[in-house]
Design a protein around this motif. Structure first.
Motif, PDB file in Angstrom:
ATOM      1  N   ARG A  80      47.509   8.798  37.622  1.00  0.00           N
ATOM      2  CA  ARG A  80      46.937   7.464  37.428  1.00  0.00           C
ATOM      3  C   ARG A  80      45.472   7.408  37.843  1.00  0.00           C
ATOM      4  O   ARG A  80      44.630   6.866  37.132  1.00  0.00           O
ATOM      5  N   VAL A  81      45.138   7.959  38.989  1.00  0.00           N
ATOM      6  CA  VAL A  81      43.749   7.835  39.442  1.00  0.00           C
ATOM      7  C   VAL A  81      42.814   8.701  38.595  1.00  0.00           C
ATOM      8  O   VAL A  81      41.601   8.461  38.575  1.00  0.00           O
ATOM      9  N   HIS A  82      43.355   9.657  37.871  1.00  0.00           N
ATOM     10  CA  HIS A  82      42.483  10.452  37.006  1.00  0.00           C
ATOM     11  C   HIS A  82      41.931   9.633  35.852  1.00  0.00           C
ATOM     12  O   HIS A  82      40.993  10.065  35.182  1.00  0.00           O
ATOM     13  N   LEU A  83      42.493   8.467  35.624  1.00  0.00           N
ATOM     14  CA  LEU A  83      41.935   7.593  34.585  1.00  0.00           C
ATOM     15  C   LEU A  83      40.590   7.023  35.016  1.00  0.00           C
ATOM     16  O   LEU A  83      39.881   6.429  34.197  1.00  0.00           O
ATOM     17  N   GLU A  84      40.234   7.201  36.273  1.00  0.00           N
ATOM     18  CA  GLU A  84      38.930   6.714  36.739  1.00  0.00           C
ATOM     19  C   GLU A  84      37.787   7.599  36.249  1.00  0.00           C
ATOM     20  O   GLU A  84      36.622   7.225  36.356  1.00  0.00           O
ATOM     21  N   ILE A  85      38.125   8.760  35.732  1.00  0.00           N
ATOM     22  CA  ILE A  85      37.076   9.677  35.269  1.00  0.00           C
ATOM     23  C   ILE A  85      36.511   9.193  33.935  1.00  0.00           C
ATOM     24  O   ILE A  85      37.261   8.862  33.013  1.00  0.00           O
ATOM     25  N   ASP A  86      35.186   9.153  33.870  1.00  0.00           N
ATOM     26  CA  ASP A  86      34.522   8.749  32.625  1.00  0.00           C
ATOM     27  C   ASP A  86      34.098   9.964  31.827  1.00  0.00           C
ATOM     28  O   ASP A  86      33.999  11.072  32.362  1.00  0.00           O
ATOM     29  N   SER A  87      33.824   9.718  30.564  1.00  0.00           N
ATOM     30  CA  SER A  87      33.317  10.782  29.706  1.00  0.00           C
ATOM     31  C   SER A  87      31.988  11.271  30.276  1.00  0.00           C
ATOM     32  O   SER A  87      31.071  10.484  30.507  1.00  0.00           O
ATOM     33  N   PRO A  88      31.861  12.558  30.525  1.00  0.00           N
ATOM     34  CA  PRO A  88      30.635  13.056  31.157  1.00  0.00           C
ATOM     35  C   PRO A  88      29.447  12.965  30.217  1.00  0.00           C
ATOM     36  O   PRO A  88      29.580  13.198  29.017  1.00  0.00           O
ATOM     37  N   VAL A  89      28.309  12.602  30.778  1.00  0.00           N
ATOM     38  CA  VAL A  89      27.088  12.470  29.975  1.00  0.00           C
ATOM     39  C   VAL A  89      26.062  13.497  30.429  1.00  0.00           C
ATOM     40  O   VAL A  89      26.129  14.009  31.557  1.00  0.00           O
ATOM     41  N   GLY A  90      25.125  13.794  29.557  1.00  0.00           N
ATOM     42  CA  GLY A  90      24.082  14.760  29.873  1.00  0.00           C
ATOM     43  C   GLY A  90      23.533  15.378  28.613  1.00  0.00           C
ATOM     44  O   GLY A  90      24.215  15.439  27.584  1.00  0.00           O
ATOM     45  N   ALA A  91      22.277  15.833  28.679  1.00  0.00           N
ATOM     46  CA  ALA A  91      21.637  16.392  27.490  1.00  0.00           C
ATOM     47  C   ALA A  91      22.267  17.735  27.134  1.00  0.00           C
ATOM     48  O   ALA A  91      22.665  17.976  25.990  1.00  0.00           O
TER      49      ALA A  91
END
Lengths: 285, 285
Positions: B89-100
């Motif tokens: 459940r808490v892994h849903l706190e992860i967002d799509s990683p951003v970066g160039a």
DNA sequence: GGCATTACCTTACAGTGTAAAGTAATGCCG
DNA sequence: CGGCATTACTTTACACTGTAAGGTAATGCC
């Protein structure tokens, strides 16, 4: 202040004295009754019991020594200190790593430490941040540093490599031990475990493949998922995978370190952390 | 055989059903009394309490929900399954990683996972070998695989990198948490801790420098030992060092993986383990 | 209306680390 | 040599853990 037990272990100087004082370090002519228990005996039986039962309990150790659990507290500040002392003691089992090249020596070292941590699973309970600073751990570290000395890895990176290798050994040992426990209990082997899991997934998450295309492609094309392969049942597949994972992680770390990509830490102990500020893209709230 | 609790969690299909069944998955018209407890509620309060107190106890969760500890067993097989469900459940706190670049995205991912594991320290209790296979963990994994897809790392090595990164996050989070706990208790800061330790070492192991020349040289010339540097007290030195160690380990792993030194796993799931036989110099008895 | 099913409760047990206080043996000091 | 501080170990106790076993009462189907 009824708090007599401080932090992880007891008085800092106390633990270090216990760790480094040799066999003849007993101060002669003390006043009380003659001690029937001795610290080395306690540590030996504690290690034996912990290895056998898989856990460290003061009562179990005391029972084996024919005394009460509280009797141990005269020789050891608390359970954490007992674990620290046990931890350092078993590190004396590590031998000087051998090998023609420094890589072979590091690999030999890693394999030894992994095996040590597998043998003594309770090591996972010992704190990571505070080095125990006993002769066993210190000698183990010295072996690794000696092997790394001729590697050309800059000393700043060596520290990172050392910590990463110790960490990988802990992680790997835990995986191996968990792999050994689980499957036998459910009366199905690893392959069946995966198959059941995958069948359940197909039932309750039918859109799995569309939702996770990268995972699907990786496990289909490659070999990652054991369920995809055909293997005789009864083979300790999980443990093999864990051991393999450890070896490959060590290779990865050494390959990365020899590449010189990771720059050496520049100045003071705080300067290295300057690039981990809140503005850095790596730091996330 | 009084052992009724199997392995880490309960029935394999059961846990997966709990993980993947959406909000409208409750089968209508069941026979017994109306349920006042619900699994999402249990998980939420369990996570809250675990984050606050630092440990997961069924009685504490039950108290907060105004029920008995045994009432939870209607919704959850045992403590291990509860932890698995909380973990996913808490892994849903992860967002799509951003970066160039893909490196930046992997770094962003690593930082997020590290922070997640620091926030939820109880994650360290969840088993390593058996993936939970829930939507949260799976999505987190998918993010990483997506970032790695354009890295040029061969798919065989990607699996190693993935496992190593997850492992490093666990290790790093544990170090950071332990660094936060310990020093405040002794009423001295990290610098004093080191100084006391070093003073005790000098007293009880006077031949330390001669016995461990590599360690001595490394800590003297470089910056590794915080006691060697001069820093204002009160700074969370240990935690900074732990965070730094994690970042550098991630760099090392990525550097090693992009180098292509680690060859891809050749054939079947067992073939990769063939080079880890008892005759290999890496395997030690 | 009866009954199987189900949600939750009560009680109990075998553990855990360790605080607090008691007992008895020892060696130093007068 | 006698008294006494010191010390090794014991006794008892407490709070806490997961969970097995059995009980109670509410609900919906027949």
């Amino acid at each position: 202040m009824p708090v007599t037990t401080y932090g992880g272990s007891g008085d800092p100087t106390r633990t270090i004295r216990l760790l480094w004082s040799g066999p003849g370090a007993a101060p002669p002519s003390r006043r009380g009754p003659k001690a029937v228990l001795s610290l080395p005996d306690i540590l030996d039986t504690a290690v034996t019991i912990a290895d056998t039962t898989g856990r460290v309990s003061l009562r179990a150790v005391a029972d084996r020594l024919d005394c009460t659990a509280m009797a141990l507290y005269t020789h050891v500040a608390n359970r954490a200190e007992l674990l620290d002392l046990m931890y350092d003691r078993v590190h004396l089992e590590i031998d000087s790593p051998v090998g023609a090249s420094w890589q072979e020596r590091v690999n030999h070292w890693s394999a030894q430490v992994l095996q040590l941590y597998v043998r003594h699973g309770w090591i996972g309970e010992v704190s990571l941040v505070r080095p125990v600073l006993g002769p066993g751990e210190q000698q183990t570290l010295e072996y690794l540093l000696e092997a790394l000395a001729t590697s050309g890895i800059p000393s700043g990176s060596q520290i990172t490599v050392v910590a990463a290798l110790f960490g990988a050994a802990r992680q790997g040992a835990r995986m191996i031990r968990e792999a050994r426990q689980a499957p036998a209990v459910t009366a199905t082997d690893d392959l069946r475990w995966w198959q059941e899991r995958m069948a359940a997934l197909a039932e309750f998450a039918p859109d799995f493949d569309q939702r996770f295309p990268y995972f699907t492609r990786l496990t289909r094309s490659s070999v990652a998922t054991p369920a995809a392969g055909v293997r005789p049942s009864g083979t300790p597949l999980m443990e093999t995978a864990a051991r393999d994972q450890f070896d490959r992680t060590v290779d990865l770390l050494l390959a990365g370190a020899t590449q010189g990509v990771s720059p050496a830490v520049p100045a003071g102990p705080g300067a290295a952390a300057a690039d981990t500020g809140p503005g850095s893209p790596r730091t996330v709230s």
